[in-house]
Design a protein around this motif. Structure first.
Motif, PDB file in Angstrom:
ATOM      1  N   PRO A  18      -5.144   2.666  -2.840  1.00  9.96           N
ATOM      2  CA  PRO A  18      -6.041   1.785  -2.503  1.00  9.96           C
ATOM      3  C   PRO A  18      -7.274   1.457  -3.558  1.00  9.96           C
ATOM      4  CG  PRO A  18      -5.852   3.687  -1.097  1.00  9.96           C
ATOM      5  CD  PRO A  18      -5.047   3.638  -1.850  1.00  9.96           C
ATOM      6  N   VAL A  66       2.095   9.539  16.310  1.00  6.10           N
ATOM      7  CA  VAL A  66       0.824  10.035  16.927  1.00  6.10           C
ATOM      8  C   VAL A  66       1.147  10.310  18.351  1.00  6.10           C
ATOM      9  CG1 VAL A  66      -1.403   9.554  17.363  1.00  6.10           C
ATOM     10  CG2 VAL A  66      -0.527   9.059  15.075  1.00  6.10           C
ATOM     11  N   LEU A  78       0.883  -1.269   0.094  1.00 10.40           N
ATOM     12  CA  LEU A  78      -0.162  -0.021  -0.045  1.00 10.40           C
ATOM     13  C   LEU A  78       0.766   1.234   0.119  1.00 10.40           C
ATOM     14  CD1 LEU A  78      -2.763   1.139   0.307  1.00 10.40           C
ATOM     15  CD2 LEU A  78      -2.446   1.182   2.588  1.00 10.40           C
ATOM     16  N   ALA A  79       0.462   2.196  -0.954  1.00  9.57           N
ATOM     17  CA  ALA A  79       1.293   3.356  -0.910  1.00  9.57           C
ATOM     18  C   ALA A  79       0.351   4.564  -1.397  1.00  9.57           C
ATOM     19  CB  ALA A  79       2.494   3.301  -1.945  1.00  9.57           C
ATOM     20  N   ASN A  80       1.140   5.741  -1.403  1.00  8.86           N
ATOM     21  CA  ASN A  80       0.484   7.142  -1.795  1.00  8.86           C
ATOM     22  C   ASN A  80       0.464   7.301  -3.394  1.00  8.86           C
ATOM     23  OD1 ASN A  80       3.280   7.175  -1.119  1.00  8.86           O
ATOM     24  ND2 ASN A  80       2.971   9.474  -1.290  1.00  8.86           N
ATOM     25  N   LEU A 125      -5.105  11.874  13.622  1.00  4.98           N
ATOM     26  CA  LEU A 125      -5.761  10.635  13.153  1.00  4.98           C
ATOM     27  C   LEU A 125      -4.965   9.457  13.588  1.00  4.98           C
ATOM     28  CD1 LEU A 125      -7.347   9.288  10.926  1.00  4.98           C
ATOM     29  CD2 LEU A 125      -5.550   9.337   9.460  1.00  4.98           C
ATOM     30  N   PHE A 161       1.672  10.744   4.249  1.00  8.45           N
ATOM     31  CA  PHE A 161       1.235   9.099   3.550  1.00  8.45           C
ATOM     32  C   PHE A 161      -0.015   8.743   3.916  1.00  8.45           C
ATOM     33  CE2 PHE A 161       1.652   4.672   4.024  1.00  8.45           C
ATOM     34  CZ  PHE A 161       2.043   4.199   2.743  1.00  8.45           C
ATOM     35  N   VAL A 162      -0.443   8.830   5.296  1.00  6.67           N
ATOM     36  CA  VAL A 162      -1.697   8.233   6.139  1.00  6.67           C
ATOM     37  C   VAL A 162      -2.715   9.228   5.361  1.00  6.67           C
ATOM     38  CG1 VAL A 162      -2.935   7.720   8.148  1.00  6.67           C
ATOM     39  CG2 VAL A 162      -0.472   7.284   7.918  1.00  6.67           C
ATOM     40  N   ASN A 188      -2.851  10.737   2.608  1.00  2.00           N
ATOM     41  CA  ASN A 188      -3.383  10.371   1.153  1.00  2.00           C
ATOM     42  C   ASN A 188      -4.007   9.021   1.205  1.00  2.00           C
ATOM     43  OD1 ASN A 188      -2.238   9.503  -1.613  1.00  2.00           O
ATOM     44  ND2 ASN A 188      -1.902  11.686  -1.726  1.00  2.00           N
ATOM     45  N   VAL A 189      -3.628   7.958   1.980  1.00  2.00           N
ATOM     46  CA  VAL A 189      -4.228   6.593   1.853  1.00  2.00           C
ATOM     47  C   VAL A 189      -5.886   7.029   2.255  1.00  2.00           C
ATOM     48  CG1 VAL A 189      -4.455   4.523   3.152  1.00  2.00           C
ATOM     49  CG2 VAL A 189      -2.194   5.314   2.137  1.00  2.00           C
ATOM     50  N   LEU A 190      -5.919   7.912   3.363  1.00  2.00           N
ATOM     51  CA  LEU A 190      -7.198   7.906   3.810  1.00  2.00           C
ATOM     52  C   LEU A 190      -8.236   8.786   2.877  1.00  2.00           C
ATOM     53  CD1 LEU A 190      -9.614   8.595   5.832  1.00  2.00           C
ATOM     54  CD2 LEU A 190      -8.327  10.409   6.774  1.00  2.00           C
ATOM     55  N   ILE A 243       5.909  12.904   3.329  1.00  2.00           N
ATOM     56  CA  ILE A 243       5.658  11.459   3.491  1.00  2.00           C
ATOM     57  C   ILE A 243       6.108  11.182   4.859  1.00  2.00           C
ATOM     58  CG2 ILE A 243       5.802   9.332   2.251  1.00  2.00           C
ATOM     59  CD1 ILE A 243       3.781  11.300   0.973  1.00  2.00           C
ATOM     60  N   ASP A 244       7.130  11.325   5.042  1.00  2.00           N
ATOM     61  CA  ASP A 244       7.636  10.967   6.341  1.00  2.00           C
ATOM     62  C   ASP A 244       7.850  12.206   7.104  1.00  2.00           C
ATOM     63  OD1 ASP A 244       8.621   8.127   5.956  1.00  2.00           O
ATOM     64  OD2 ASP A 244       9.308   8.918   4.388  1.00  2.00           O
ATOM     65  N   LYS A 291      -7.659   8.573  -0.418  1.00  2.00           N
ATOM     66  CA  LYS A 291      -8.032   7.695  -1.609  1.00  2.00           C
ATOM     67  C   LYS A 291      -8.817   6.602  -1.277  1.00  2.00           C
ATOM     68  CE  LYS A 291      -4.024   9.280  -4.203  1.00  2.00           C
ATOM     69  NZ  LYS A 291      -2.494   9.197  -4.492  1.00  2.00           N
ATOM     70  N   PHE A 301      -1.194   0.357  11.621  1.00  2.00           N
ATOM     71  CA  PHE A 301      -1.601   1.832  11.668  1.00  2.00           C
ATOM     72  C   PHE A 301      -2.329   2.066  10.400  1.00  2.00           C
ATOM     73  CE2 PHE A 301      -1.445   6.130  11.519  1.00  2.00           C
ATOM     74  CZ  PHE A 301      -1.977   6.561  12.671  1.00  2.00           C
ATOM     75  N   VAL A 302      -1.606   1.968   9.274  1.00  2.00           N
ATOM     76  CA  VAL A 302      -2.142   2.369   7.876  1.00  2.00           C
ATOM     77  C   VAL A 302      -3.343   1.626   7.549  1.00  2.00           C
ATOM     78  CG1 VAL A 302      -1.603   2.913   5.658  1.00  2.00           C
ATOM     79  CG2 VAL A 302       0.021   3.471   7.201  1.00  2.00           C
ATOM     80  N   VAL A 347      -6.289   2.553   9.357  1.00  2.00           N
ATOM     81  CA  VAL A 347      -6.942   3.565   8.715  1.00  2.00           C
ATOM     82  C   VAL A 347      -7.778   3.170   7.639  1.00  2.00           C
ATOM     83  CG1 VAL A 347      -6.285   5.749   7.770  1.00  2.00           C
ATOM     84  CG2 VAL A 347      -5.398   5.247   9.981  1.00  2.00           C
ATOM     85  N   ASN A 386       6.558   5.992   1.467  1.00  2.00           N
ATOM     86  CA  ASN A 386       7.347   6.406   2.675  1.00  2.00           C
ATOM     87  C   ASN A 386       8.443   5.351   3.016  1.00  2.00           C
ATOM     88  OD1 ASN A 386       6.322   4.082   4.235  1.00  2.00           O
ATOM     89  ND2 ASN A 386       4.934   5.515   5.626  1.00  2.00           N
ATOM     90  N   SER A 413     -11.656   3.856   6.919  1.00  2.00           N
ATOM     91  CA  SER A 413     -11.973   4.866   6.061  1.00  2.00           C
ATOM     92  C   SER A 413     -13.006   4.336   4.991  1.00  2.00           C
ATOM     93  CB  SER A 413     -10.813   5.369   5.292  1.00  2.00           C
ATOM     94  OG  SER A 413      -9.638   6.054   6.009  1.00  2.00           O
TER      95      SER A 413
END
Lengths: 323, 323
Positions: A206, B186, A173-175, B173, B222-223, B225-227, B142-143, B229, A222-223, A226, A183, A230
């Motif tokens: 995704p 976090v 999984l990536a952006n 988040l 990163f997170v 963006n995943v959220l 991203i990081d 998407k 964690f990801v 989320v 990352n 989501s």
């Protein structure tokens, strides 16, 4: 013979929804036993039920730290459920309670398979093309190393094979999907995965995964958590807003009445919410983690998932694949 | 007077969709100029159009590394667009092209505000309660370090105030809402945020945020963006499957016909897909990043977002809030 131990005290709707879900699973021929406060369980169990109860004095609270919860008492319903798996009295277990404590308890009491550092929680999500997507980790390991993600990929691919997939395509999984996206964890993981014999397709967003771009999608817990939450949030909000818009006009209300069947089928197809339970991969025992907000039907589905994993010989086959 | 420079060469549907979107924005009274290959732009521009064109010989490719893309040439449409902002010839900019290059180019050529280490990309998402949620970062960084996330929280809260929110509630988040949930980033961020004067509500899951539990949701790019998407993927899949189910029976088709209006309103309410553009917070200039797959309508919306940020005095007010 298989039997699934069910933690009657775990989850927002425990013990009622758990007991009712176990009764539903028993009616479908799955042998279950309920672990928890005997009186609380009996209150919701039909008088004529022959589901055995294993009494447990205590239970793990949702806000306890996992290690503390496990150390505090060996009389919790979670611990007793895992003891039943360890001793071989049952062949699998299901809890809708504390995910972290379930995962840690499974590691401590059931132990992990060879070559598995940390087990991972996997869910099977519906894809747009009607096929299945294995997603892991969805919450067992919050901070991960690249080596752990590689192990998750191997377990995910093995699980895919057990579910009938042919040479499952693995993605991280990536952006973004261009090379170099992701990352530091993603980039390092991809480097290591390229050296394995997995059917690697690379980094993936995704939407592509849900569209069918891969069979196994790997990420840290964690990801992954989320991501799953989501999908759940978007789905529930779309359906909620749709109902609002429908009720704004009579044509909408009439149209919606005509669409009752379609809406029901739709809801069954977008079970992205892990309401069907997530399965722990990498421990020497079948353990399913049900959704905290599970109702009786979701509890029954999670028990079915555990029973089905037992029937497929999950633990032995996973161990073979990881050799 | 305000004028928005538009990168005509960035995005999957460039230059056609970009030029058409710019024309739509101009028809709504927004002063725009198009930056890119003059001939390619003129091909899609109506003959009688008075939208100025700033010619750029080159363009940034989607698979170029950001720094390399910016160093390779100063003749790219992206660079020339940013030059126009820097020189004050325009008051804001919009590109649907390379997010990383746009962000890095903005940092290098427009500079960041005092106390801002890295700018962040923010989107405004619709909540279930009809109000708005500011989410950042959705892909610029991203990081990230905890200190950077604290700065994102401050910029997000300031942006919320600029959008009319009263003492915006800020959340981080996470994979759960009990205390102690979240990964190392976090948890460290929450510790630092507790020492600020922000209206902190703690760690929050995606669903609670969309339900209205906070006004500003902070995460690494990163997170985030995943959220975004994932929301996009879920929404598009639900609507896709719904259409499939509808067409399975005549009652469904008739019902759907009655629901045409409701469906249209629904689609407008679930614009979670950043199709309306994300705004870069923390640079000395208004820069909007449009969705790579933007059609003309989405391009127009992203240009409107840039114009509205200019009208609200985004950069000066953000600088004041960060003092």
């Amino acid at each position: 013979m298989q039997r699934i131990a069910v933690d009657a005290m775990g989850g927002d709707n425990a013990p009622q929804a758990i007991v009712e879900g176990a009764v539903m699973a028993a009616e479908q021929g799955i042998s279950v036993c309920l672990v928890g406060d005997q009186k609380a369980i009996e209150r919701w169990l039909p008088k004529n039920s022959d589901i055995p109860i294993v009494h447990a004095e205590e239970q793990v609270a949702m806000d306890e730290a996992p290690l503390q919860a496990l150390r505090r008492t060996s009389e919790s319903s979670l611990r007793k459920m895992l003891d039943l798996v360890e001793s071989g009295e049952v062949t699998g277990a299901m809890s809708c309670g504390h995910t972290g404590a379930t995962m840690l308890g499974s590691v401590l009491h059931l132990k992990t398979l060879d070559k598995v550092d940390r087990p991972a929680l996997a869910v099977v999500l519906p894809r747009k093309d009607g096929k299945k997507l294995v997603l892991l980790d969805v919450g067992a390991n919050i901070d991960c190393t690249p080596e752990q993600l590689v192990c998750f990929a191997q377990m995910g691919a093995a699980y895919g094979r057990i579910l009938g997939m042919d040479n499952p395509r693995v993605a991280v999984l990536a952006n973004g999907e261009e090379e170099g996206k992701g990352n530091a964890l993603v980039r390092d993981t991809l480097g290591l995965l390229a050296q394995t014999d997995l059917n690697l397709v690379g980094n993936m967003e995704p939407e592509s995964a849900i569209d069918g771009g891969c069979d196994v999608l790997v990420c840290d817990g964690f990801v992954g958590n989320v991501l799953v939450k989501s999908l759940e949030a978007a789905t529930s909000t779309v359906l909620h807003l749709f109902r609002q818009e429908i009720h704004a006009k009579w044509t909408g209300r009439f149209g919606a009445w005509l669409l009752t069947g379609a809406m029901k089928r739709l809801k069954n197809r977008v079970q992205w919410d892990a309401h069907s339970g997530s399965i722990l991969l990498g421990t020497k025992g079948v353990v399913v983690v049900g959704h905290g907000r599970s109702n009786a039907r979701a509890v029954c589905t999670a028990i079915q998932l555990a029973a089905s994993a037992v029937n497929r010989g999950l633990v032995d086959r996973l161990a073979q694949h990881l050799k």
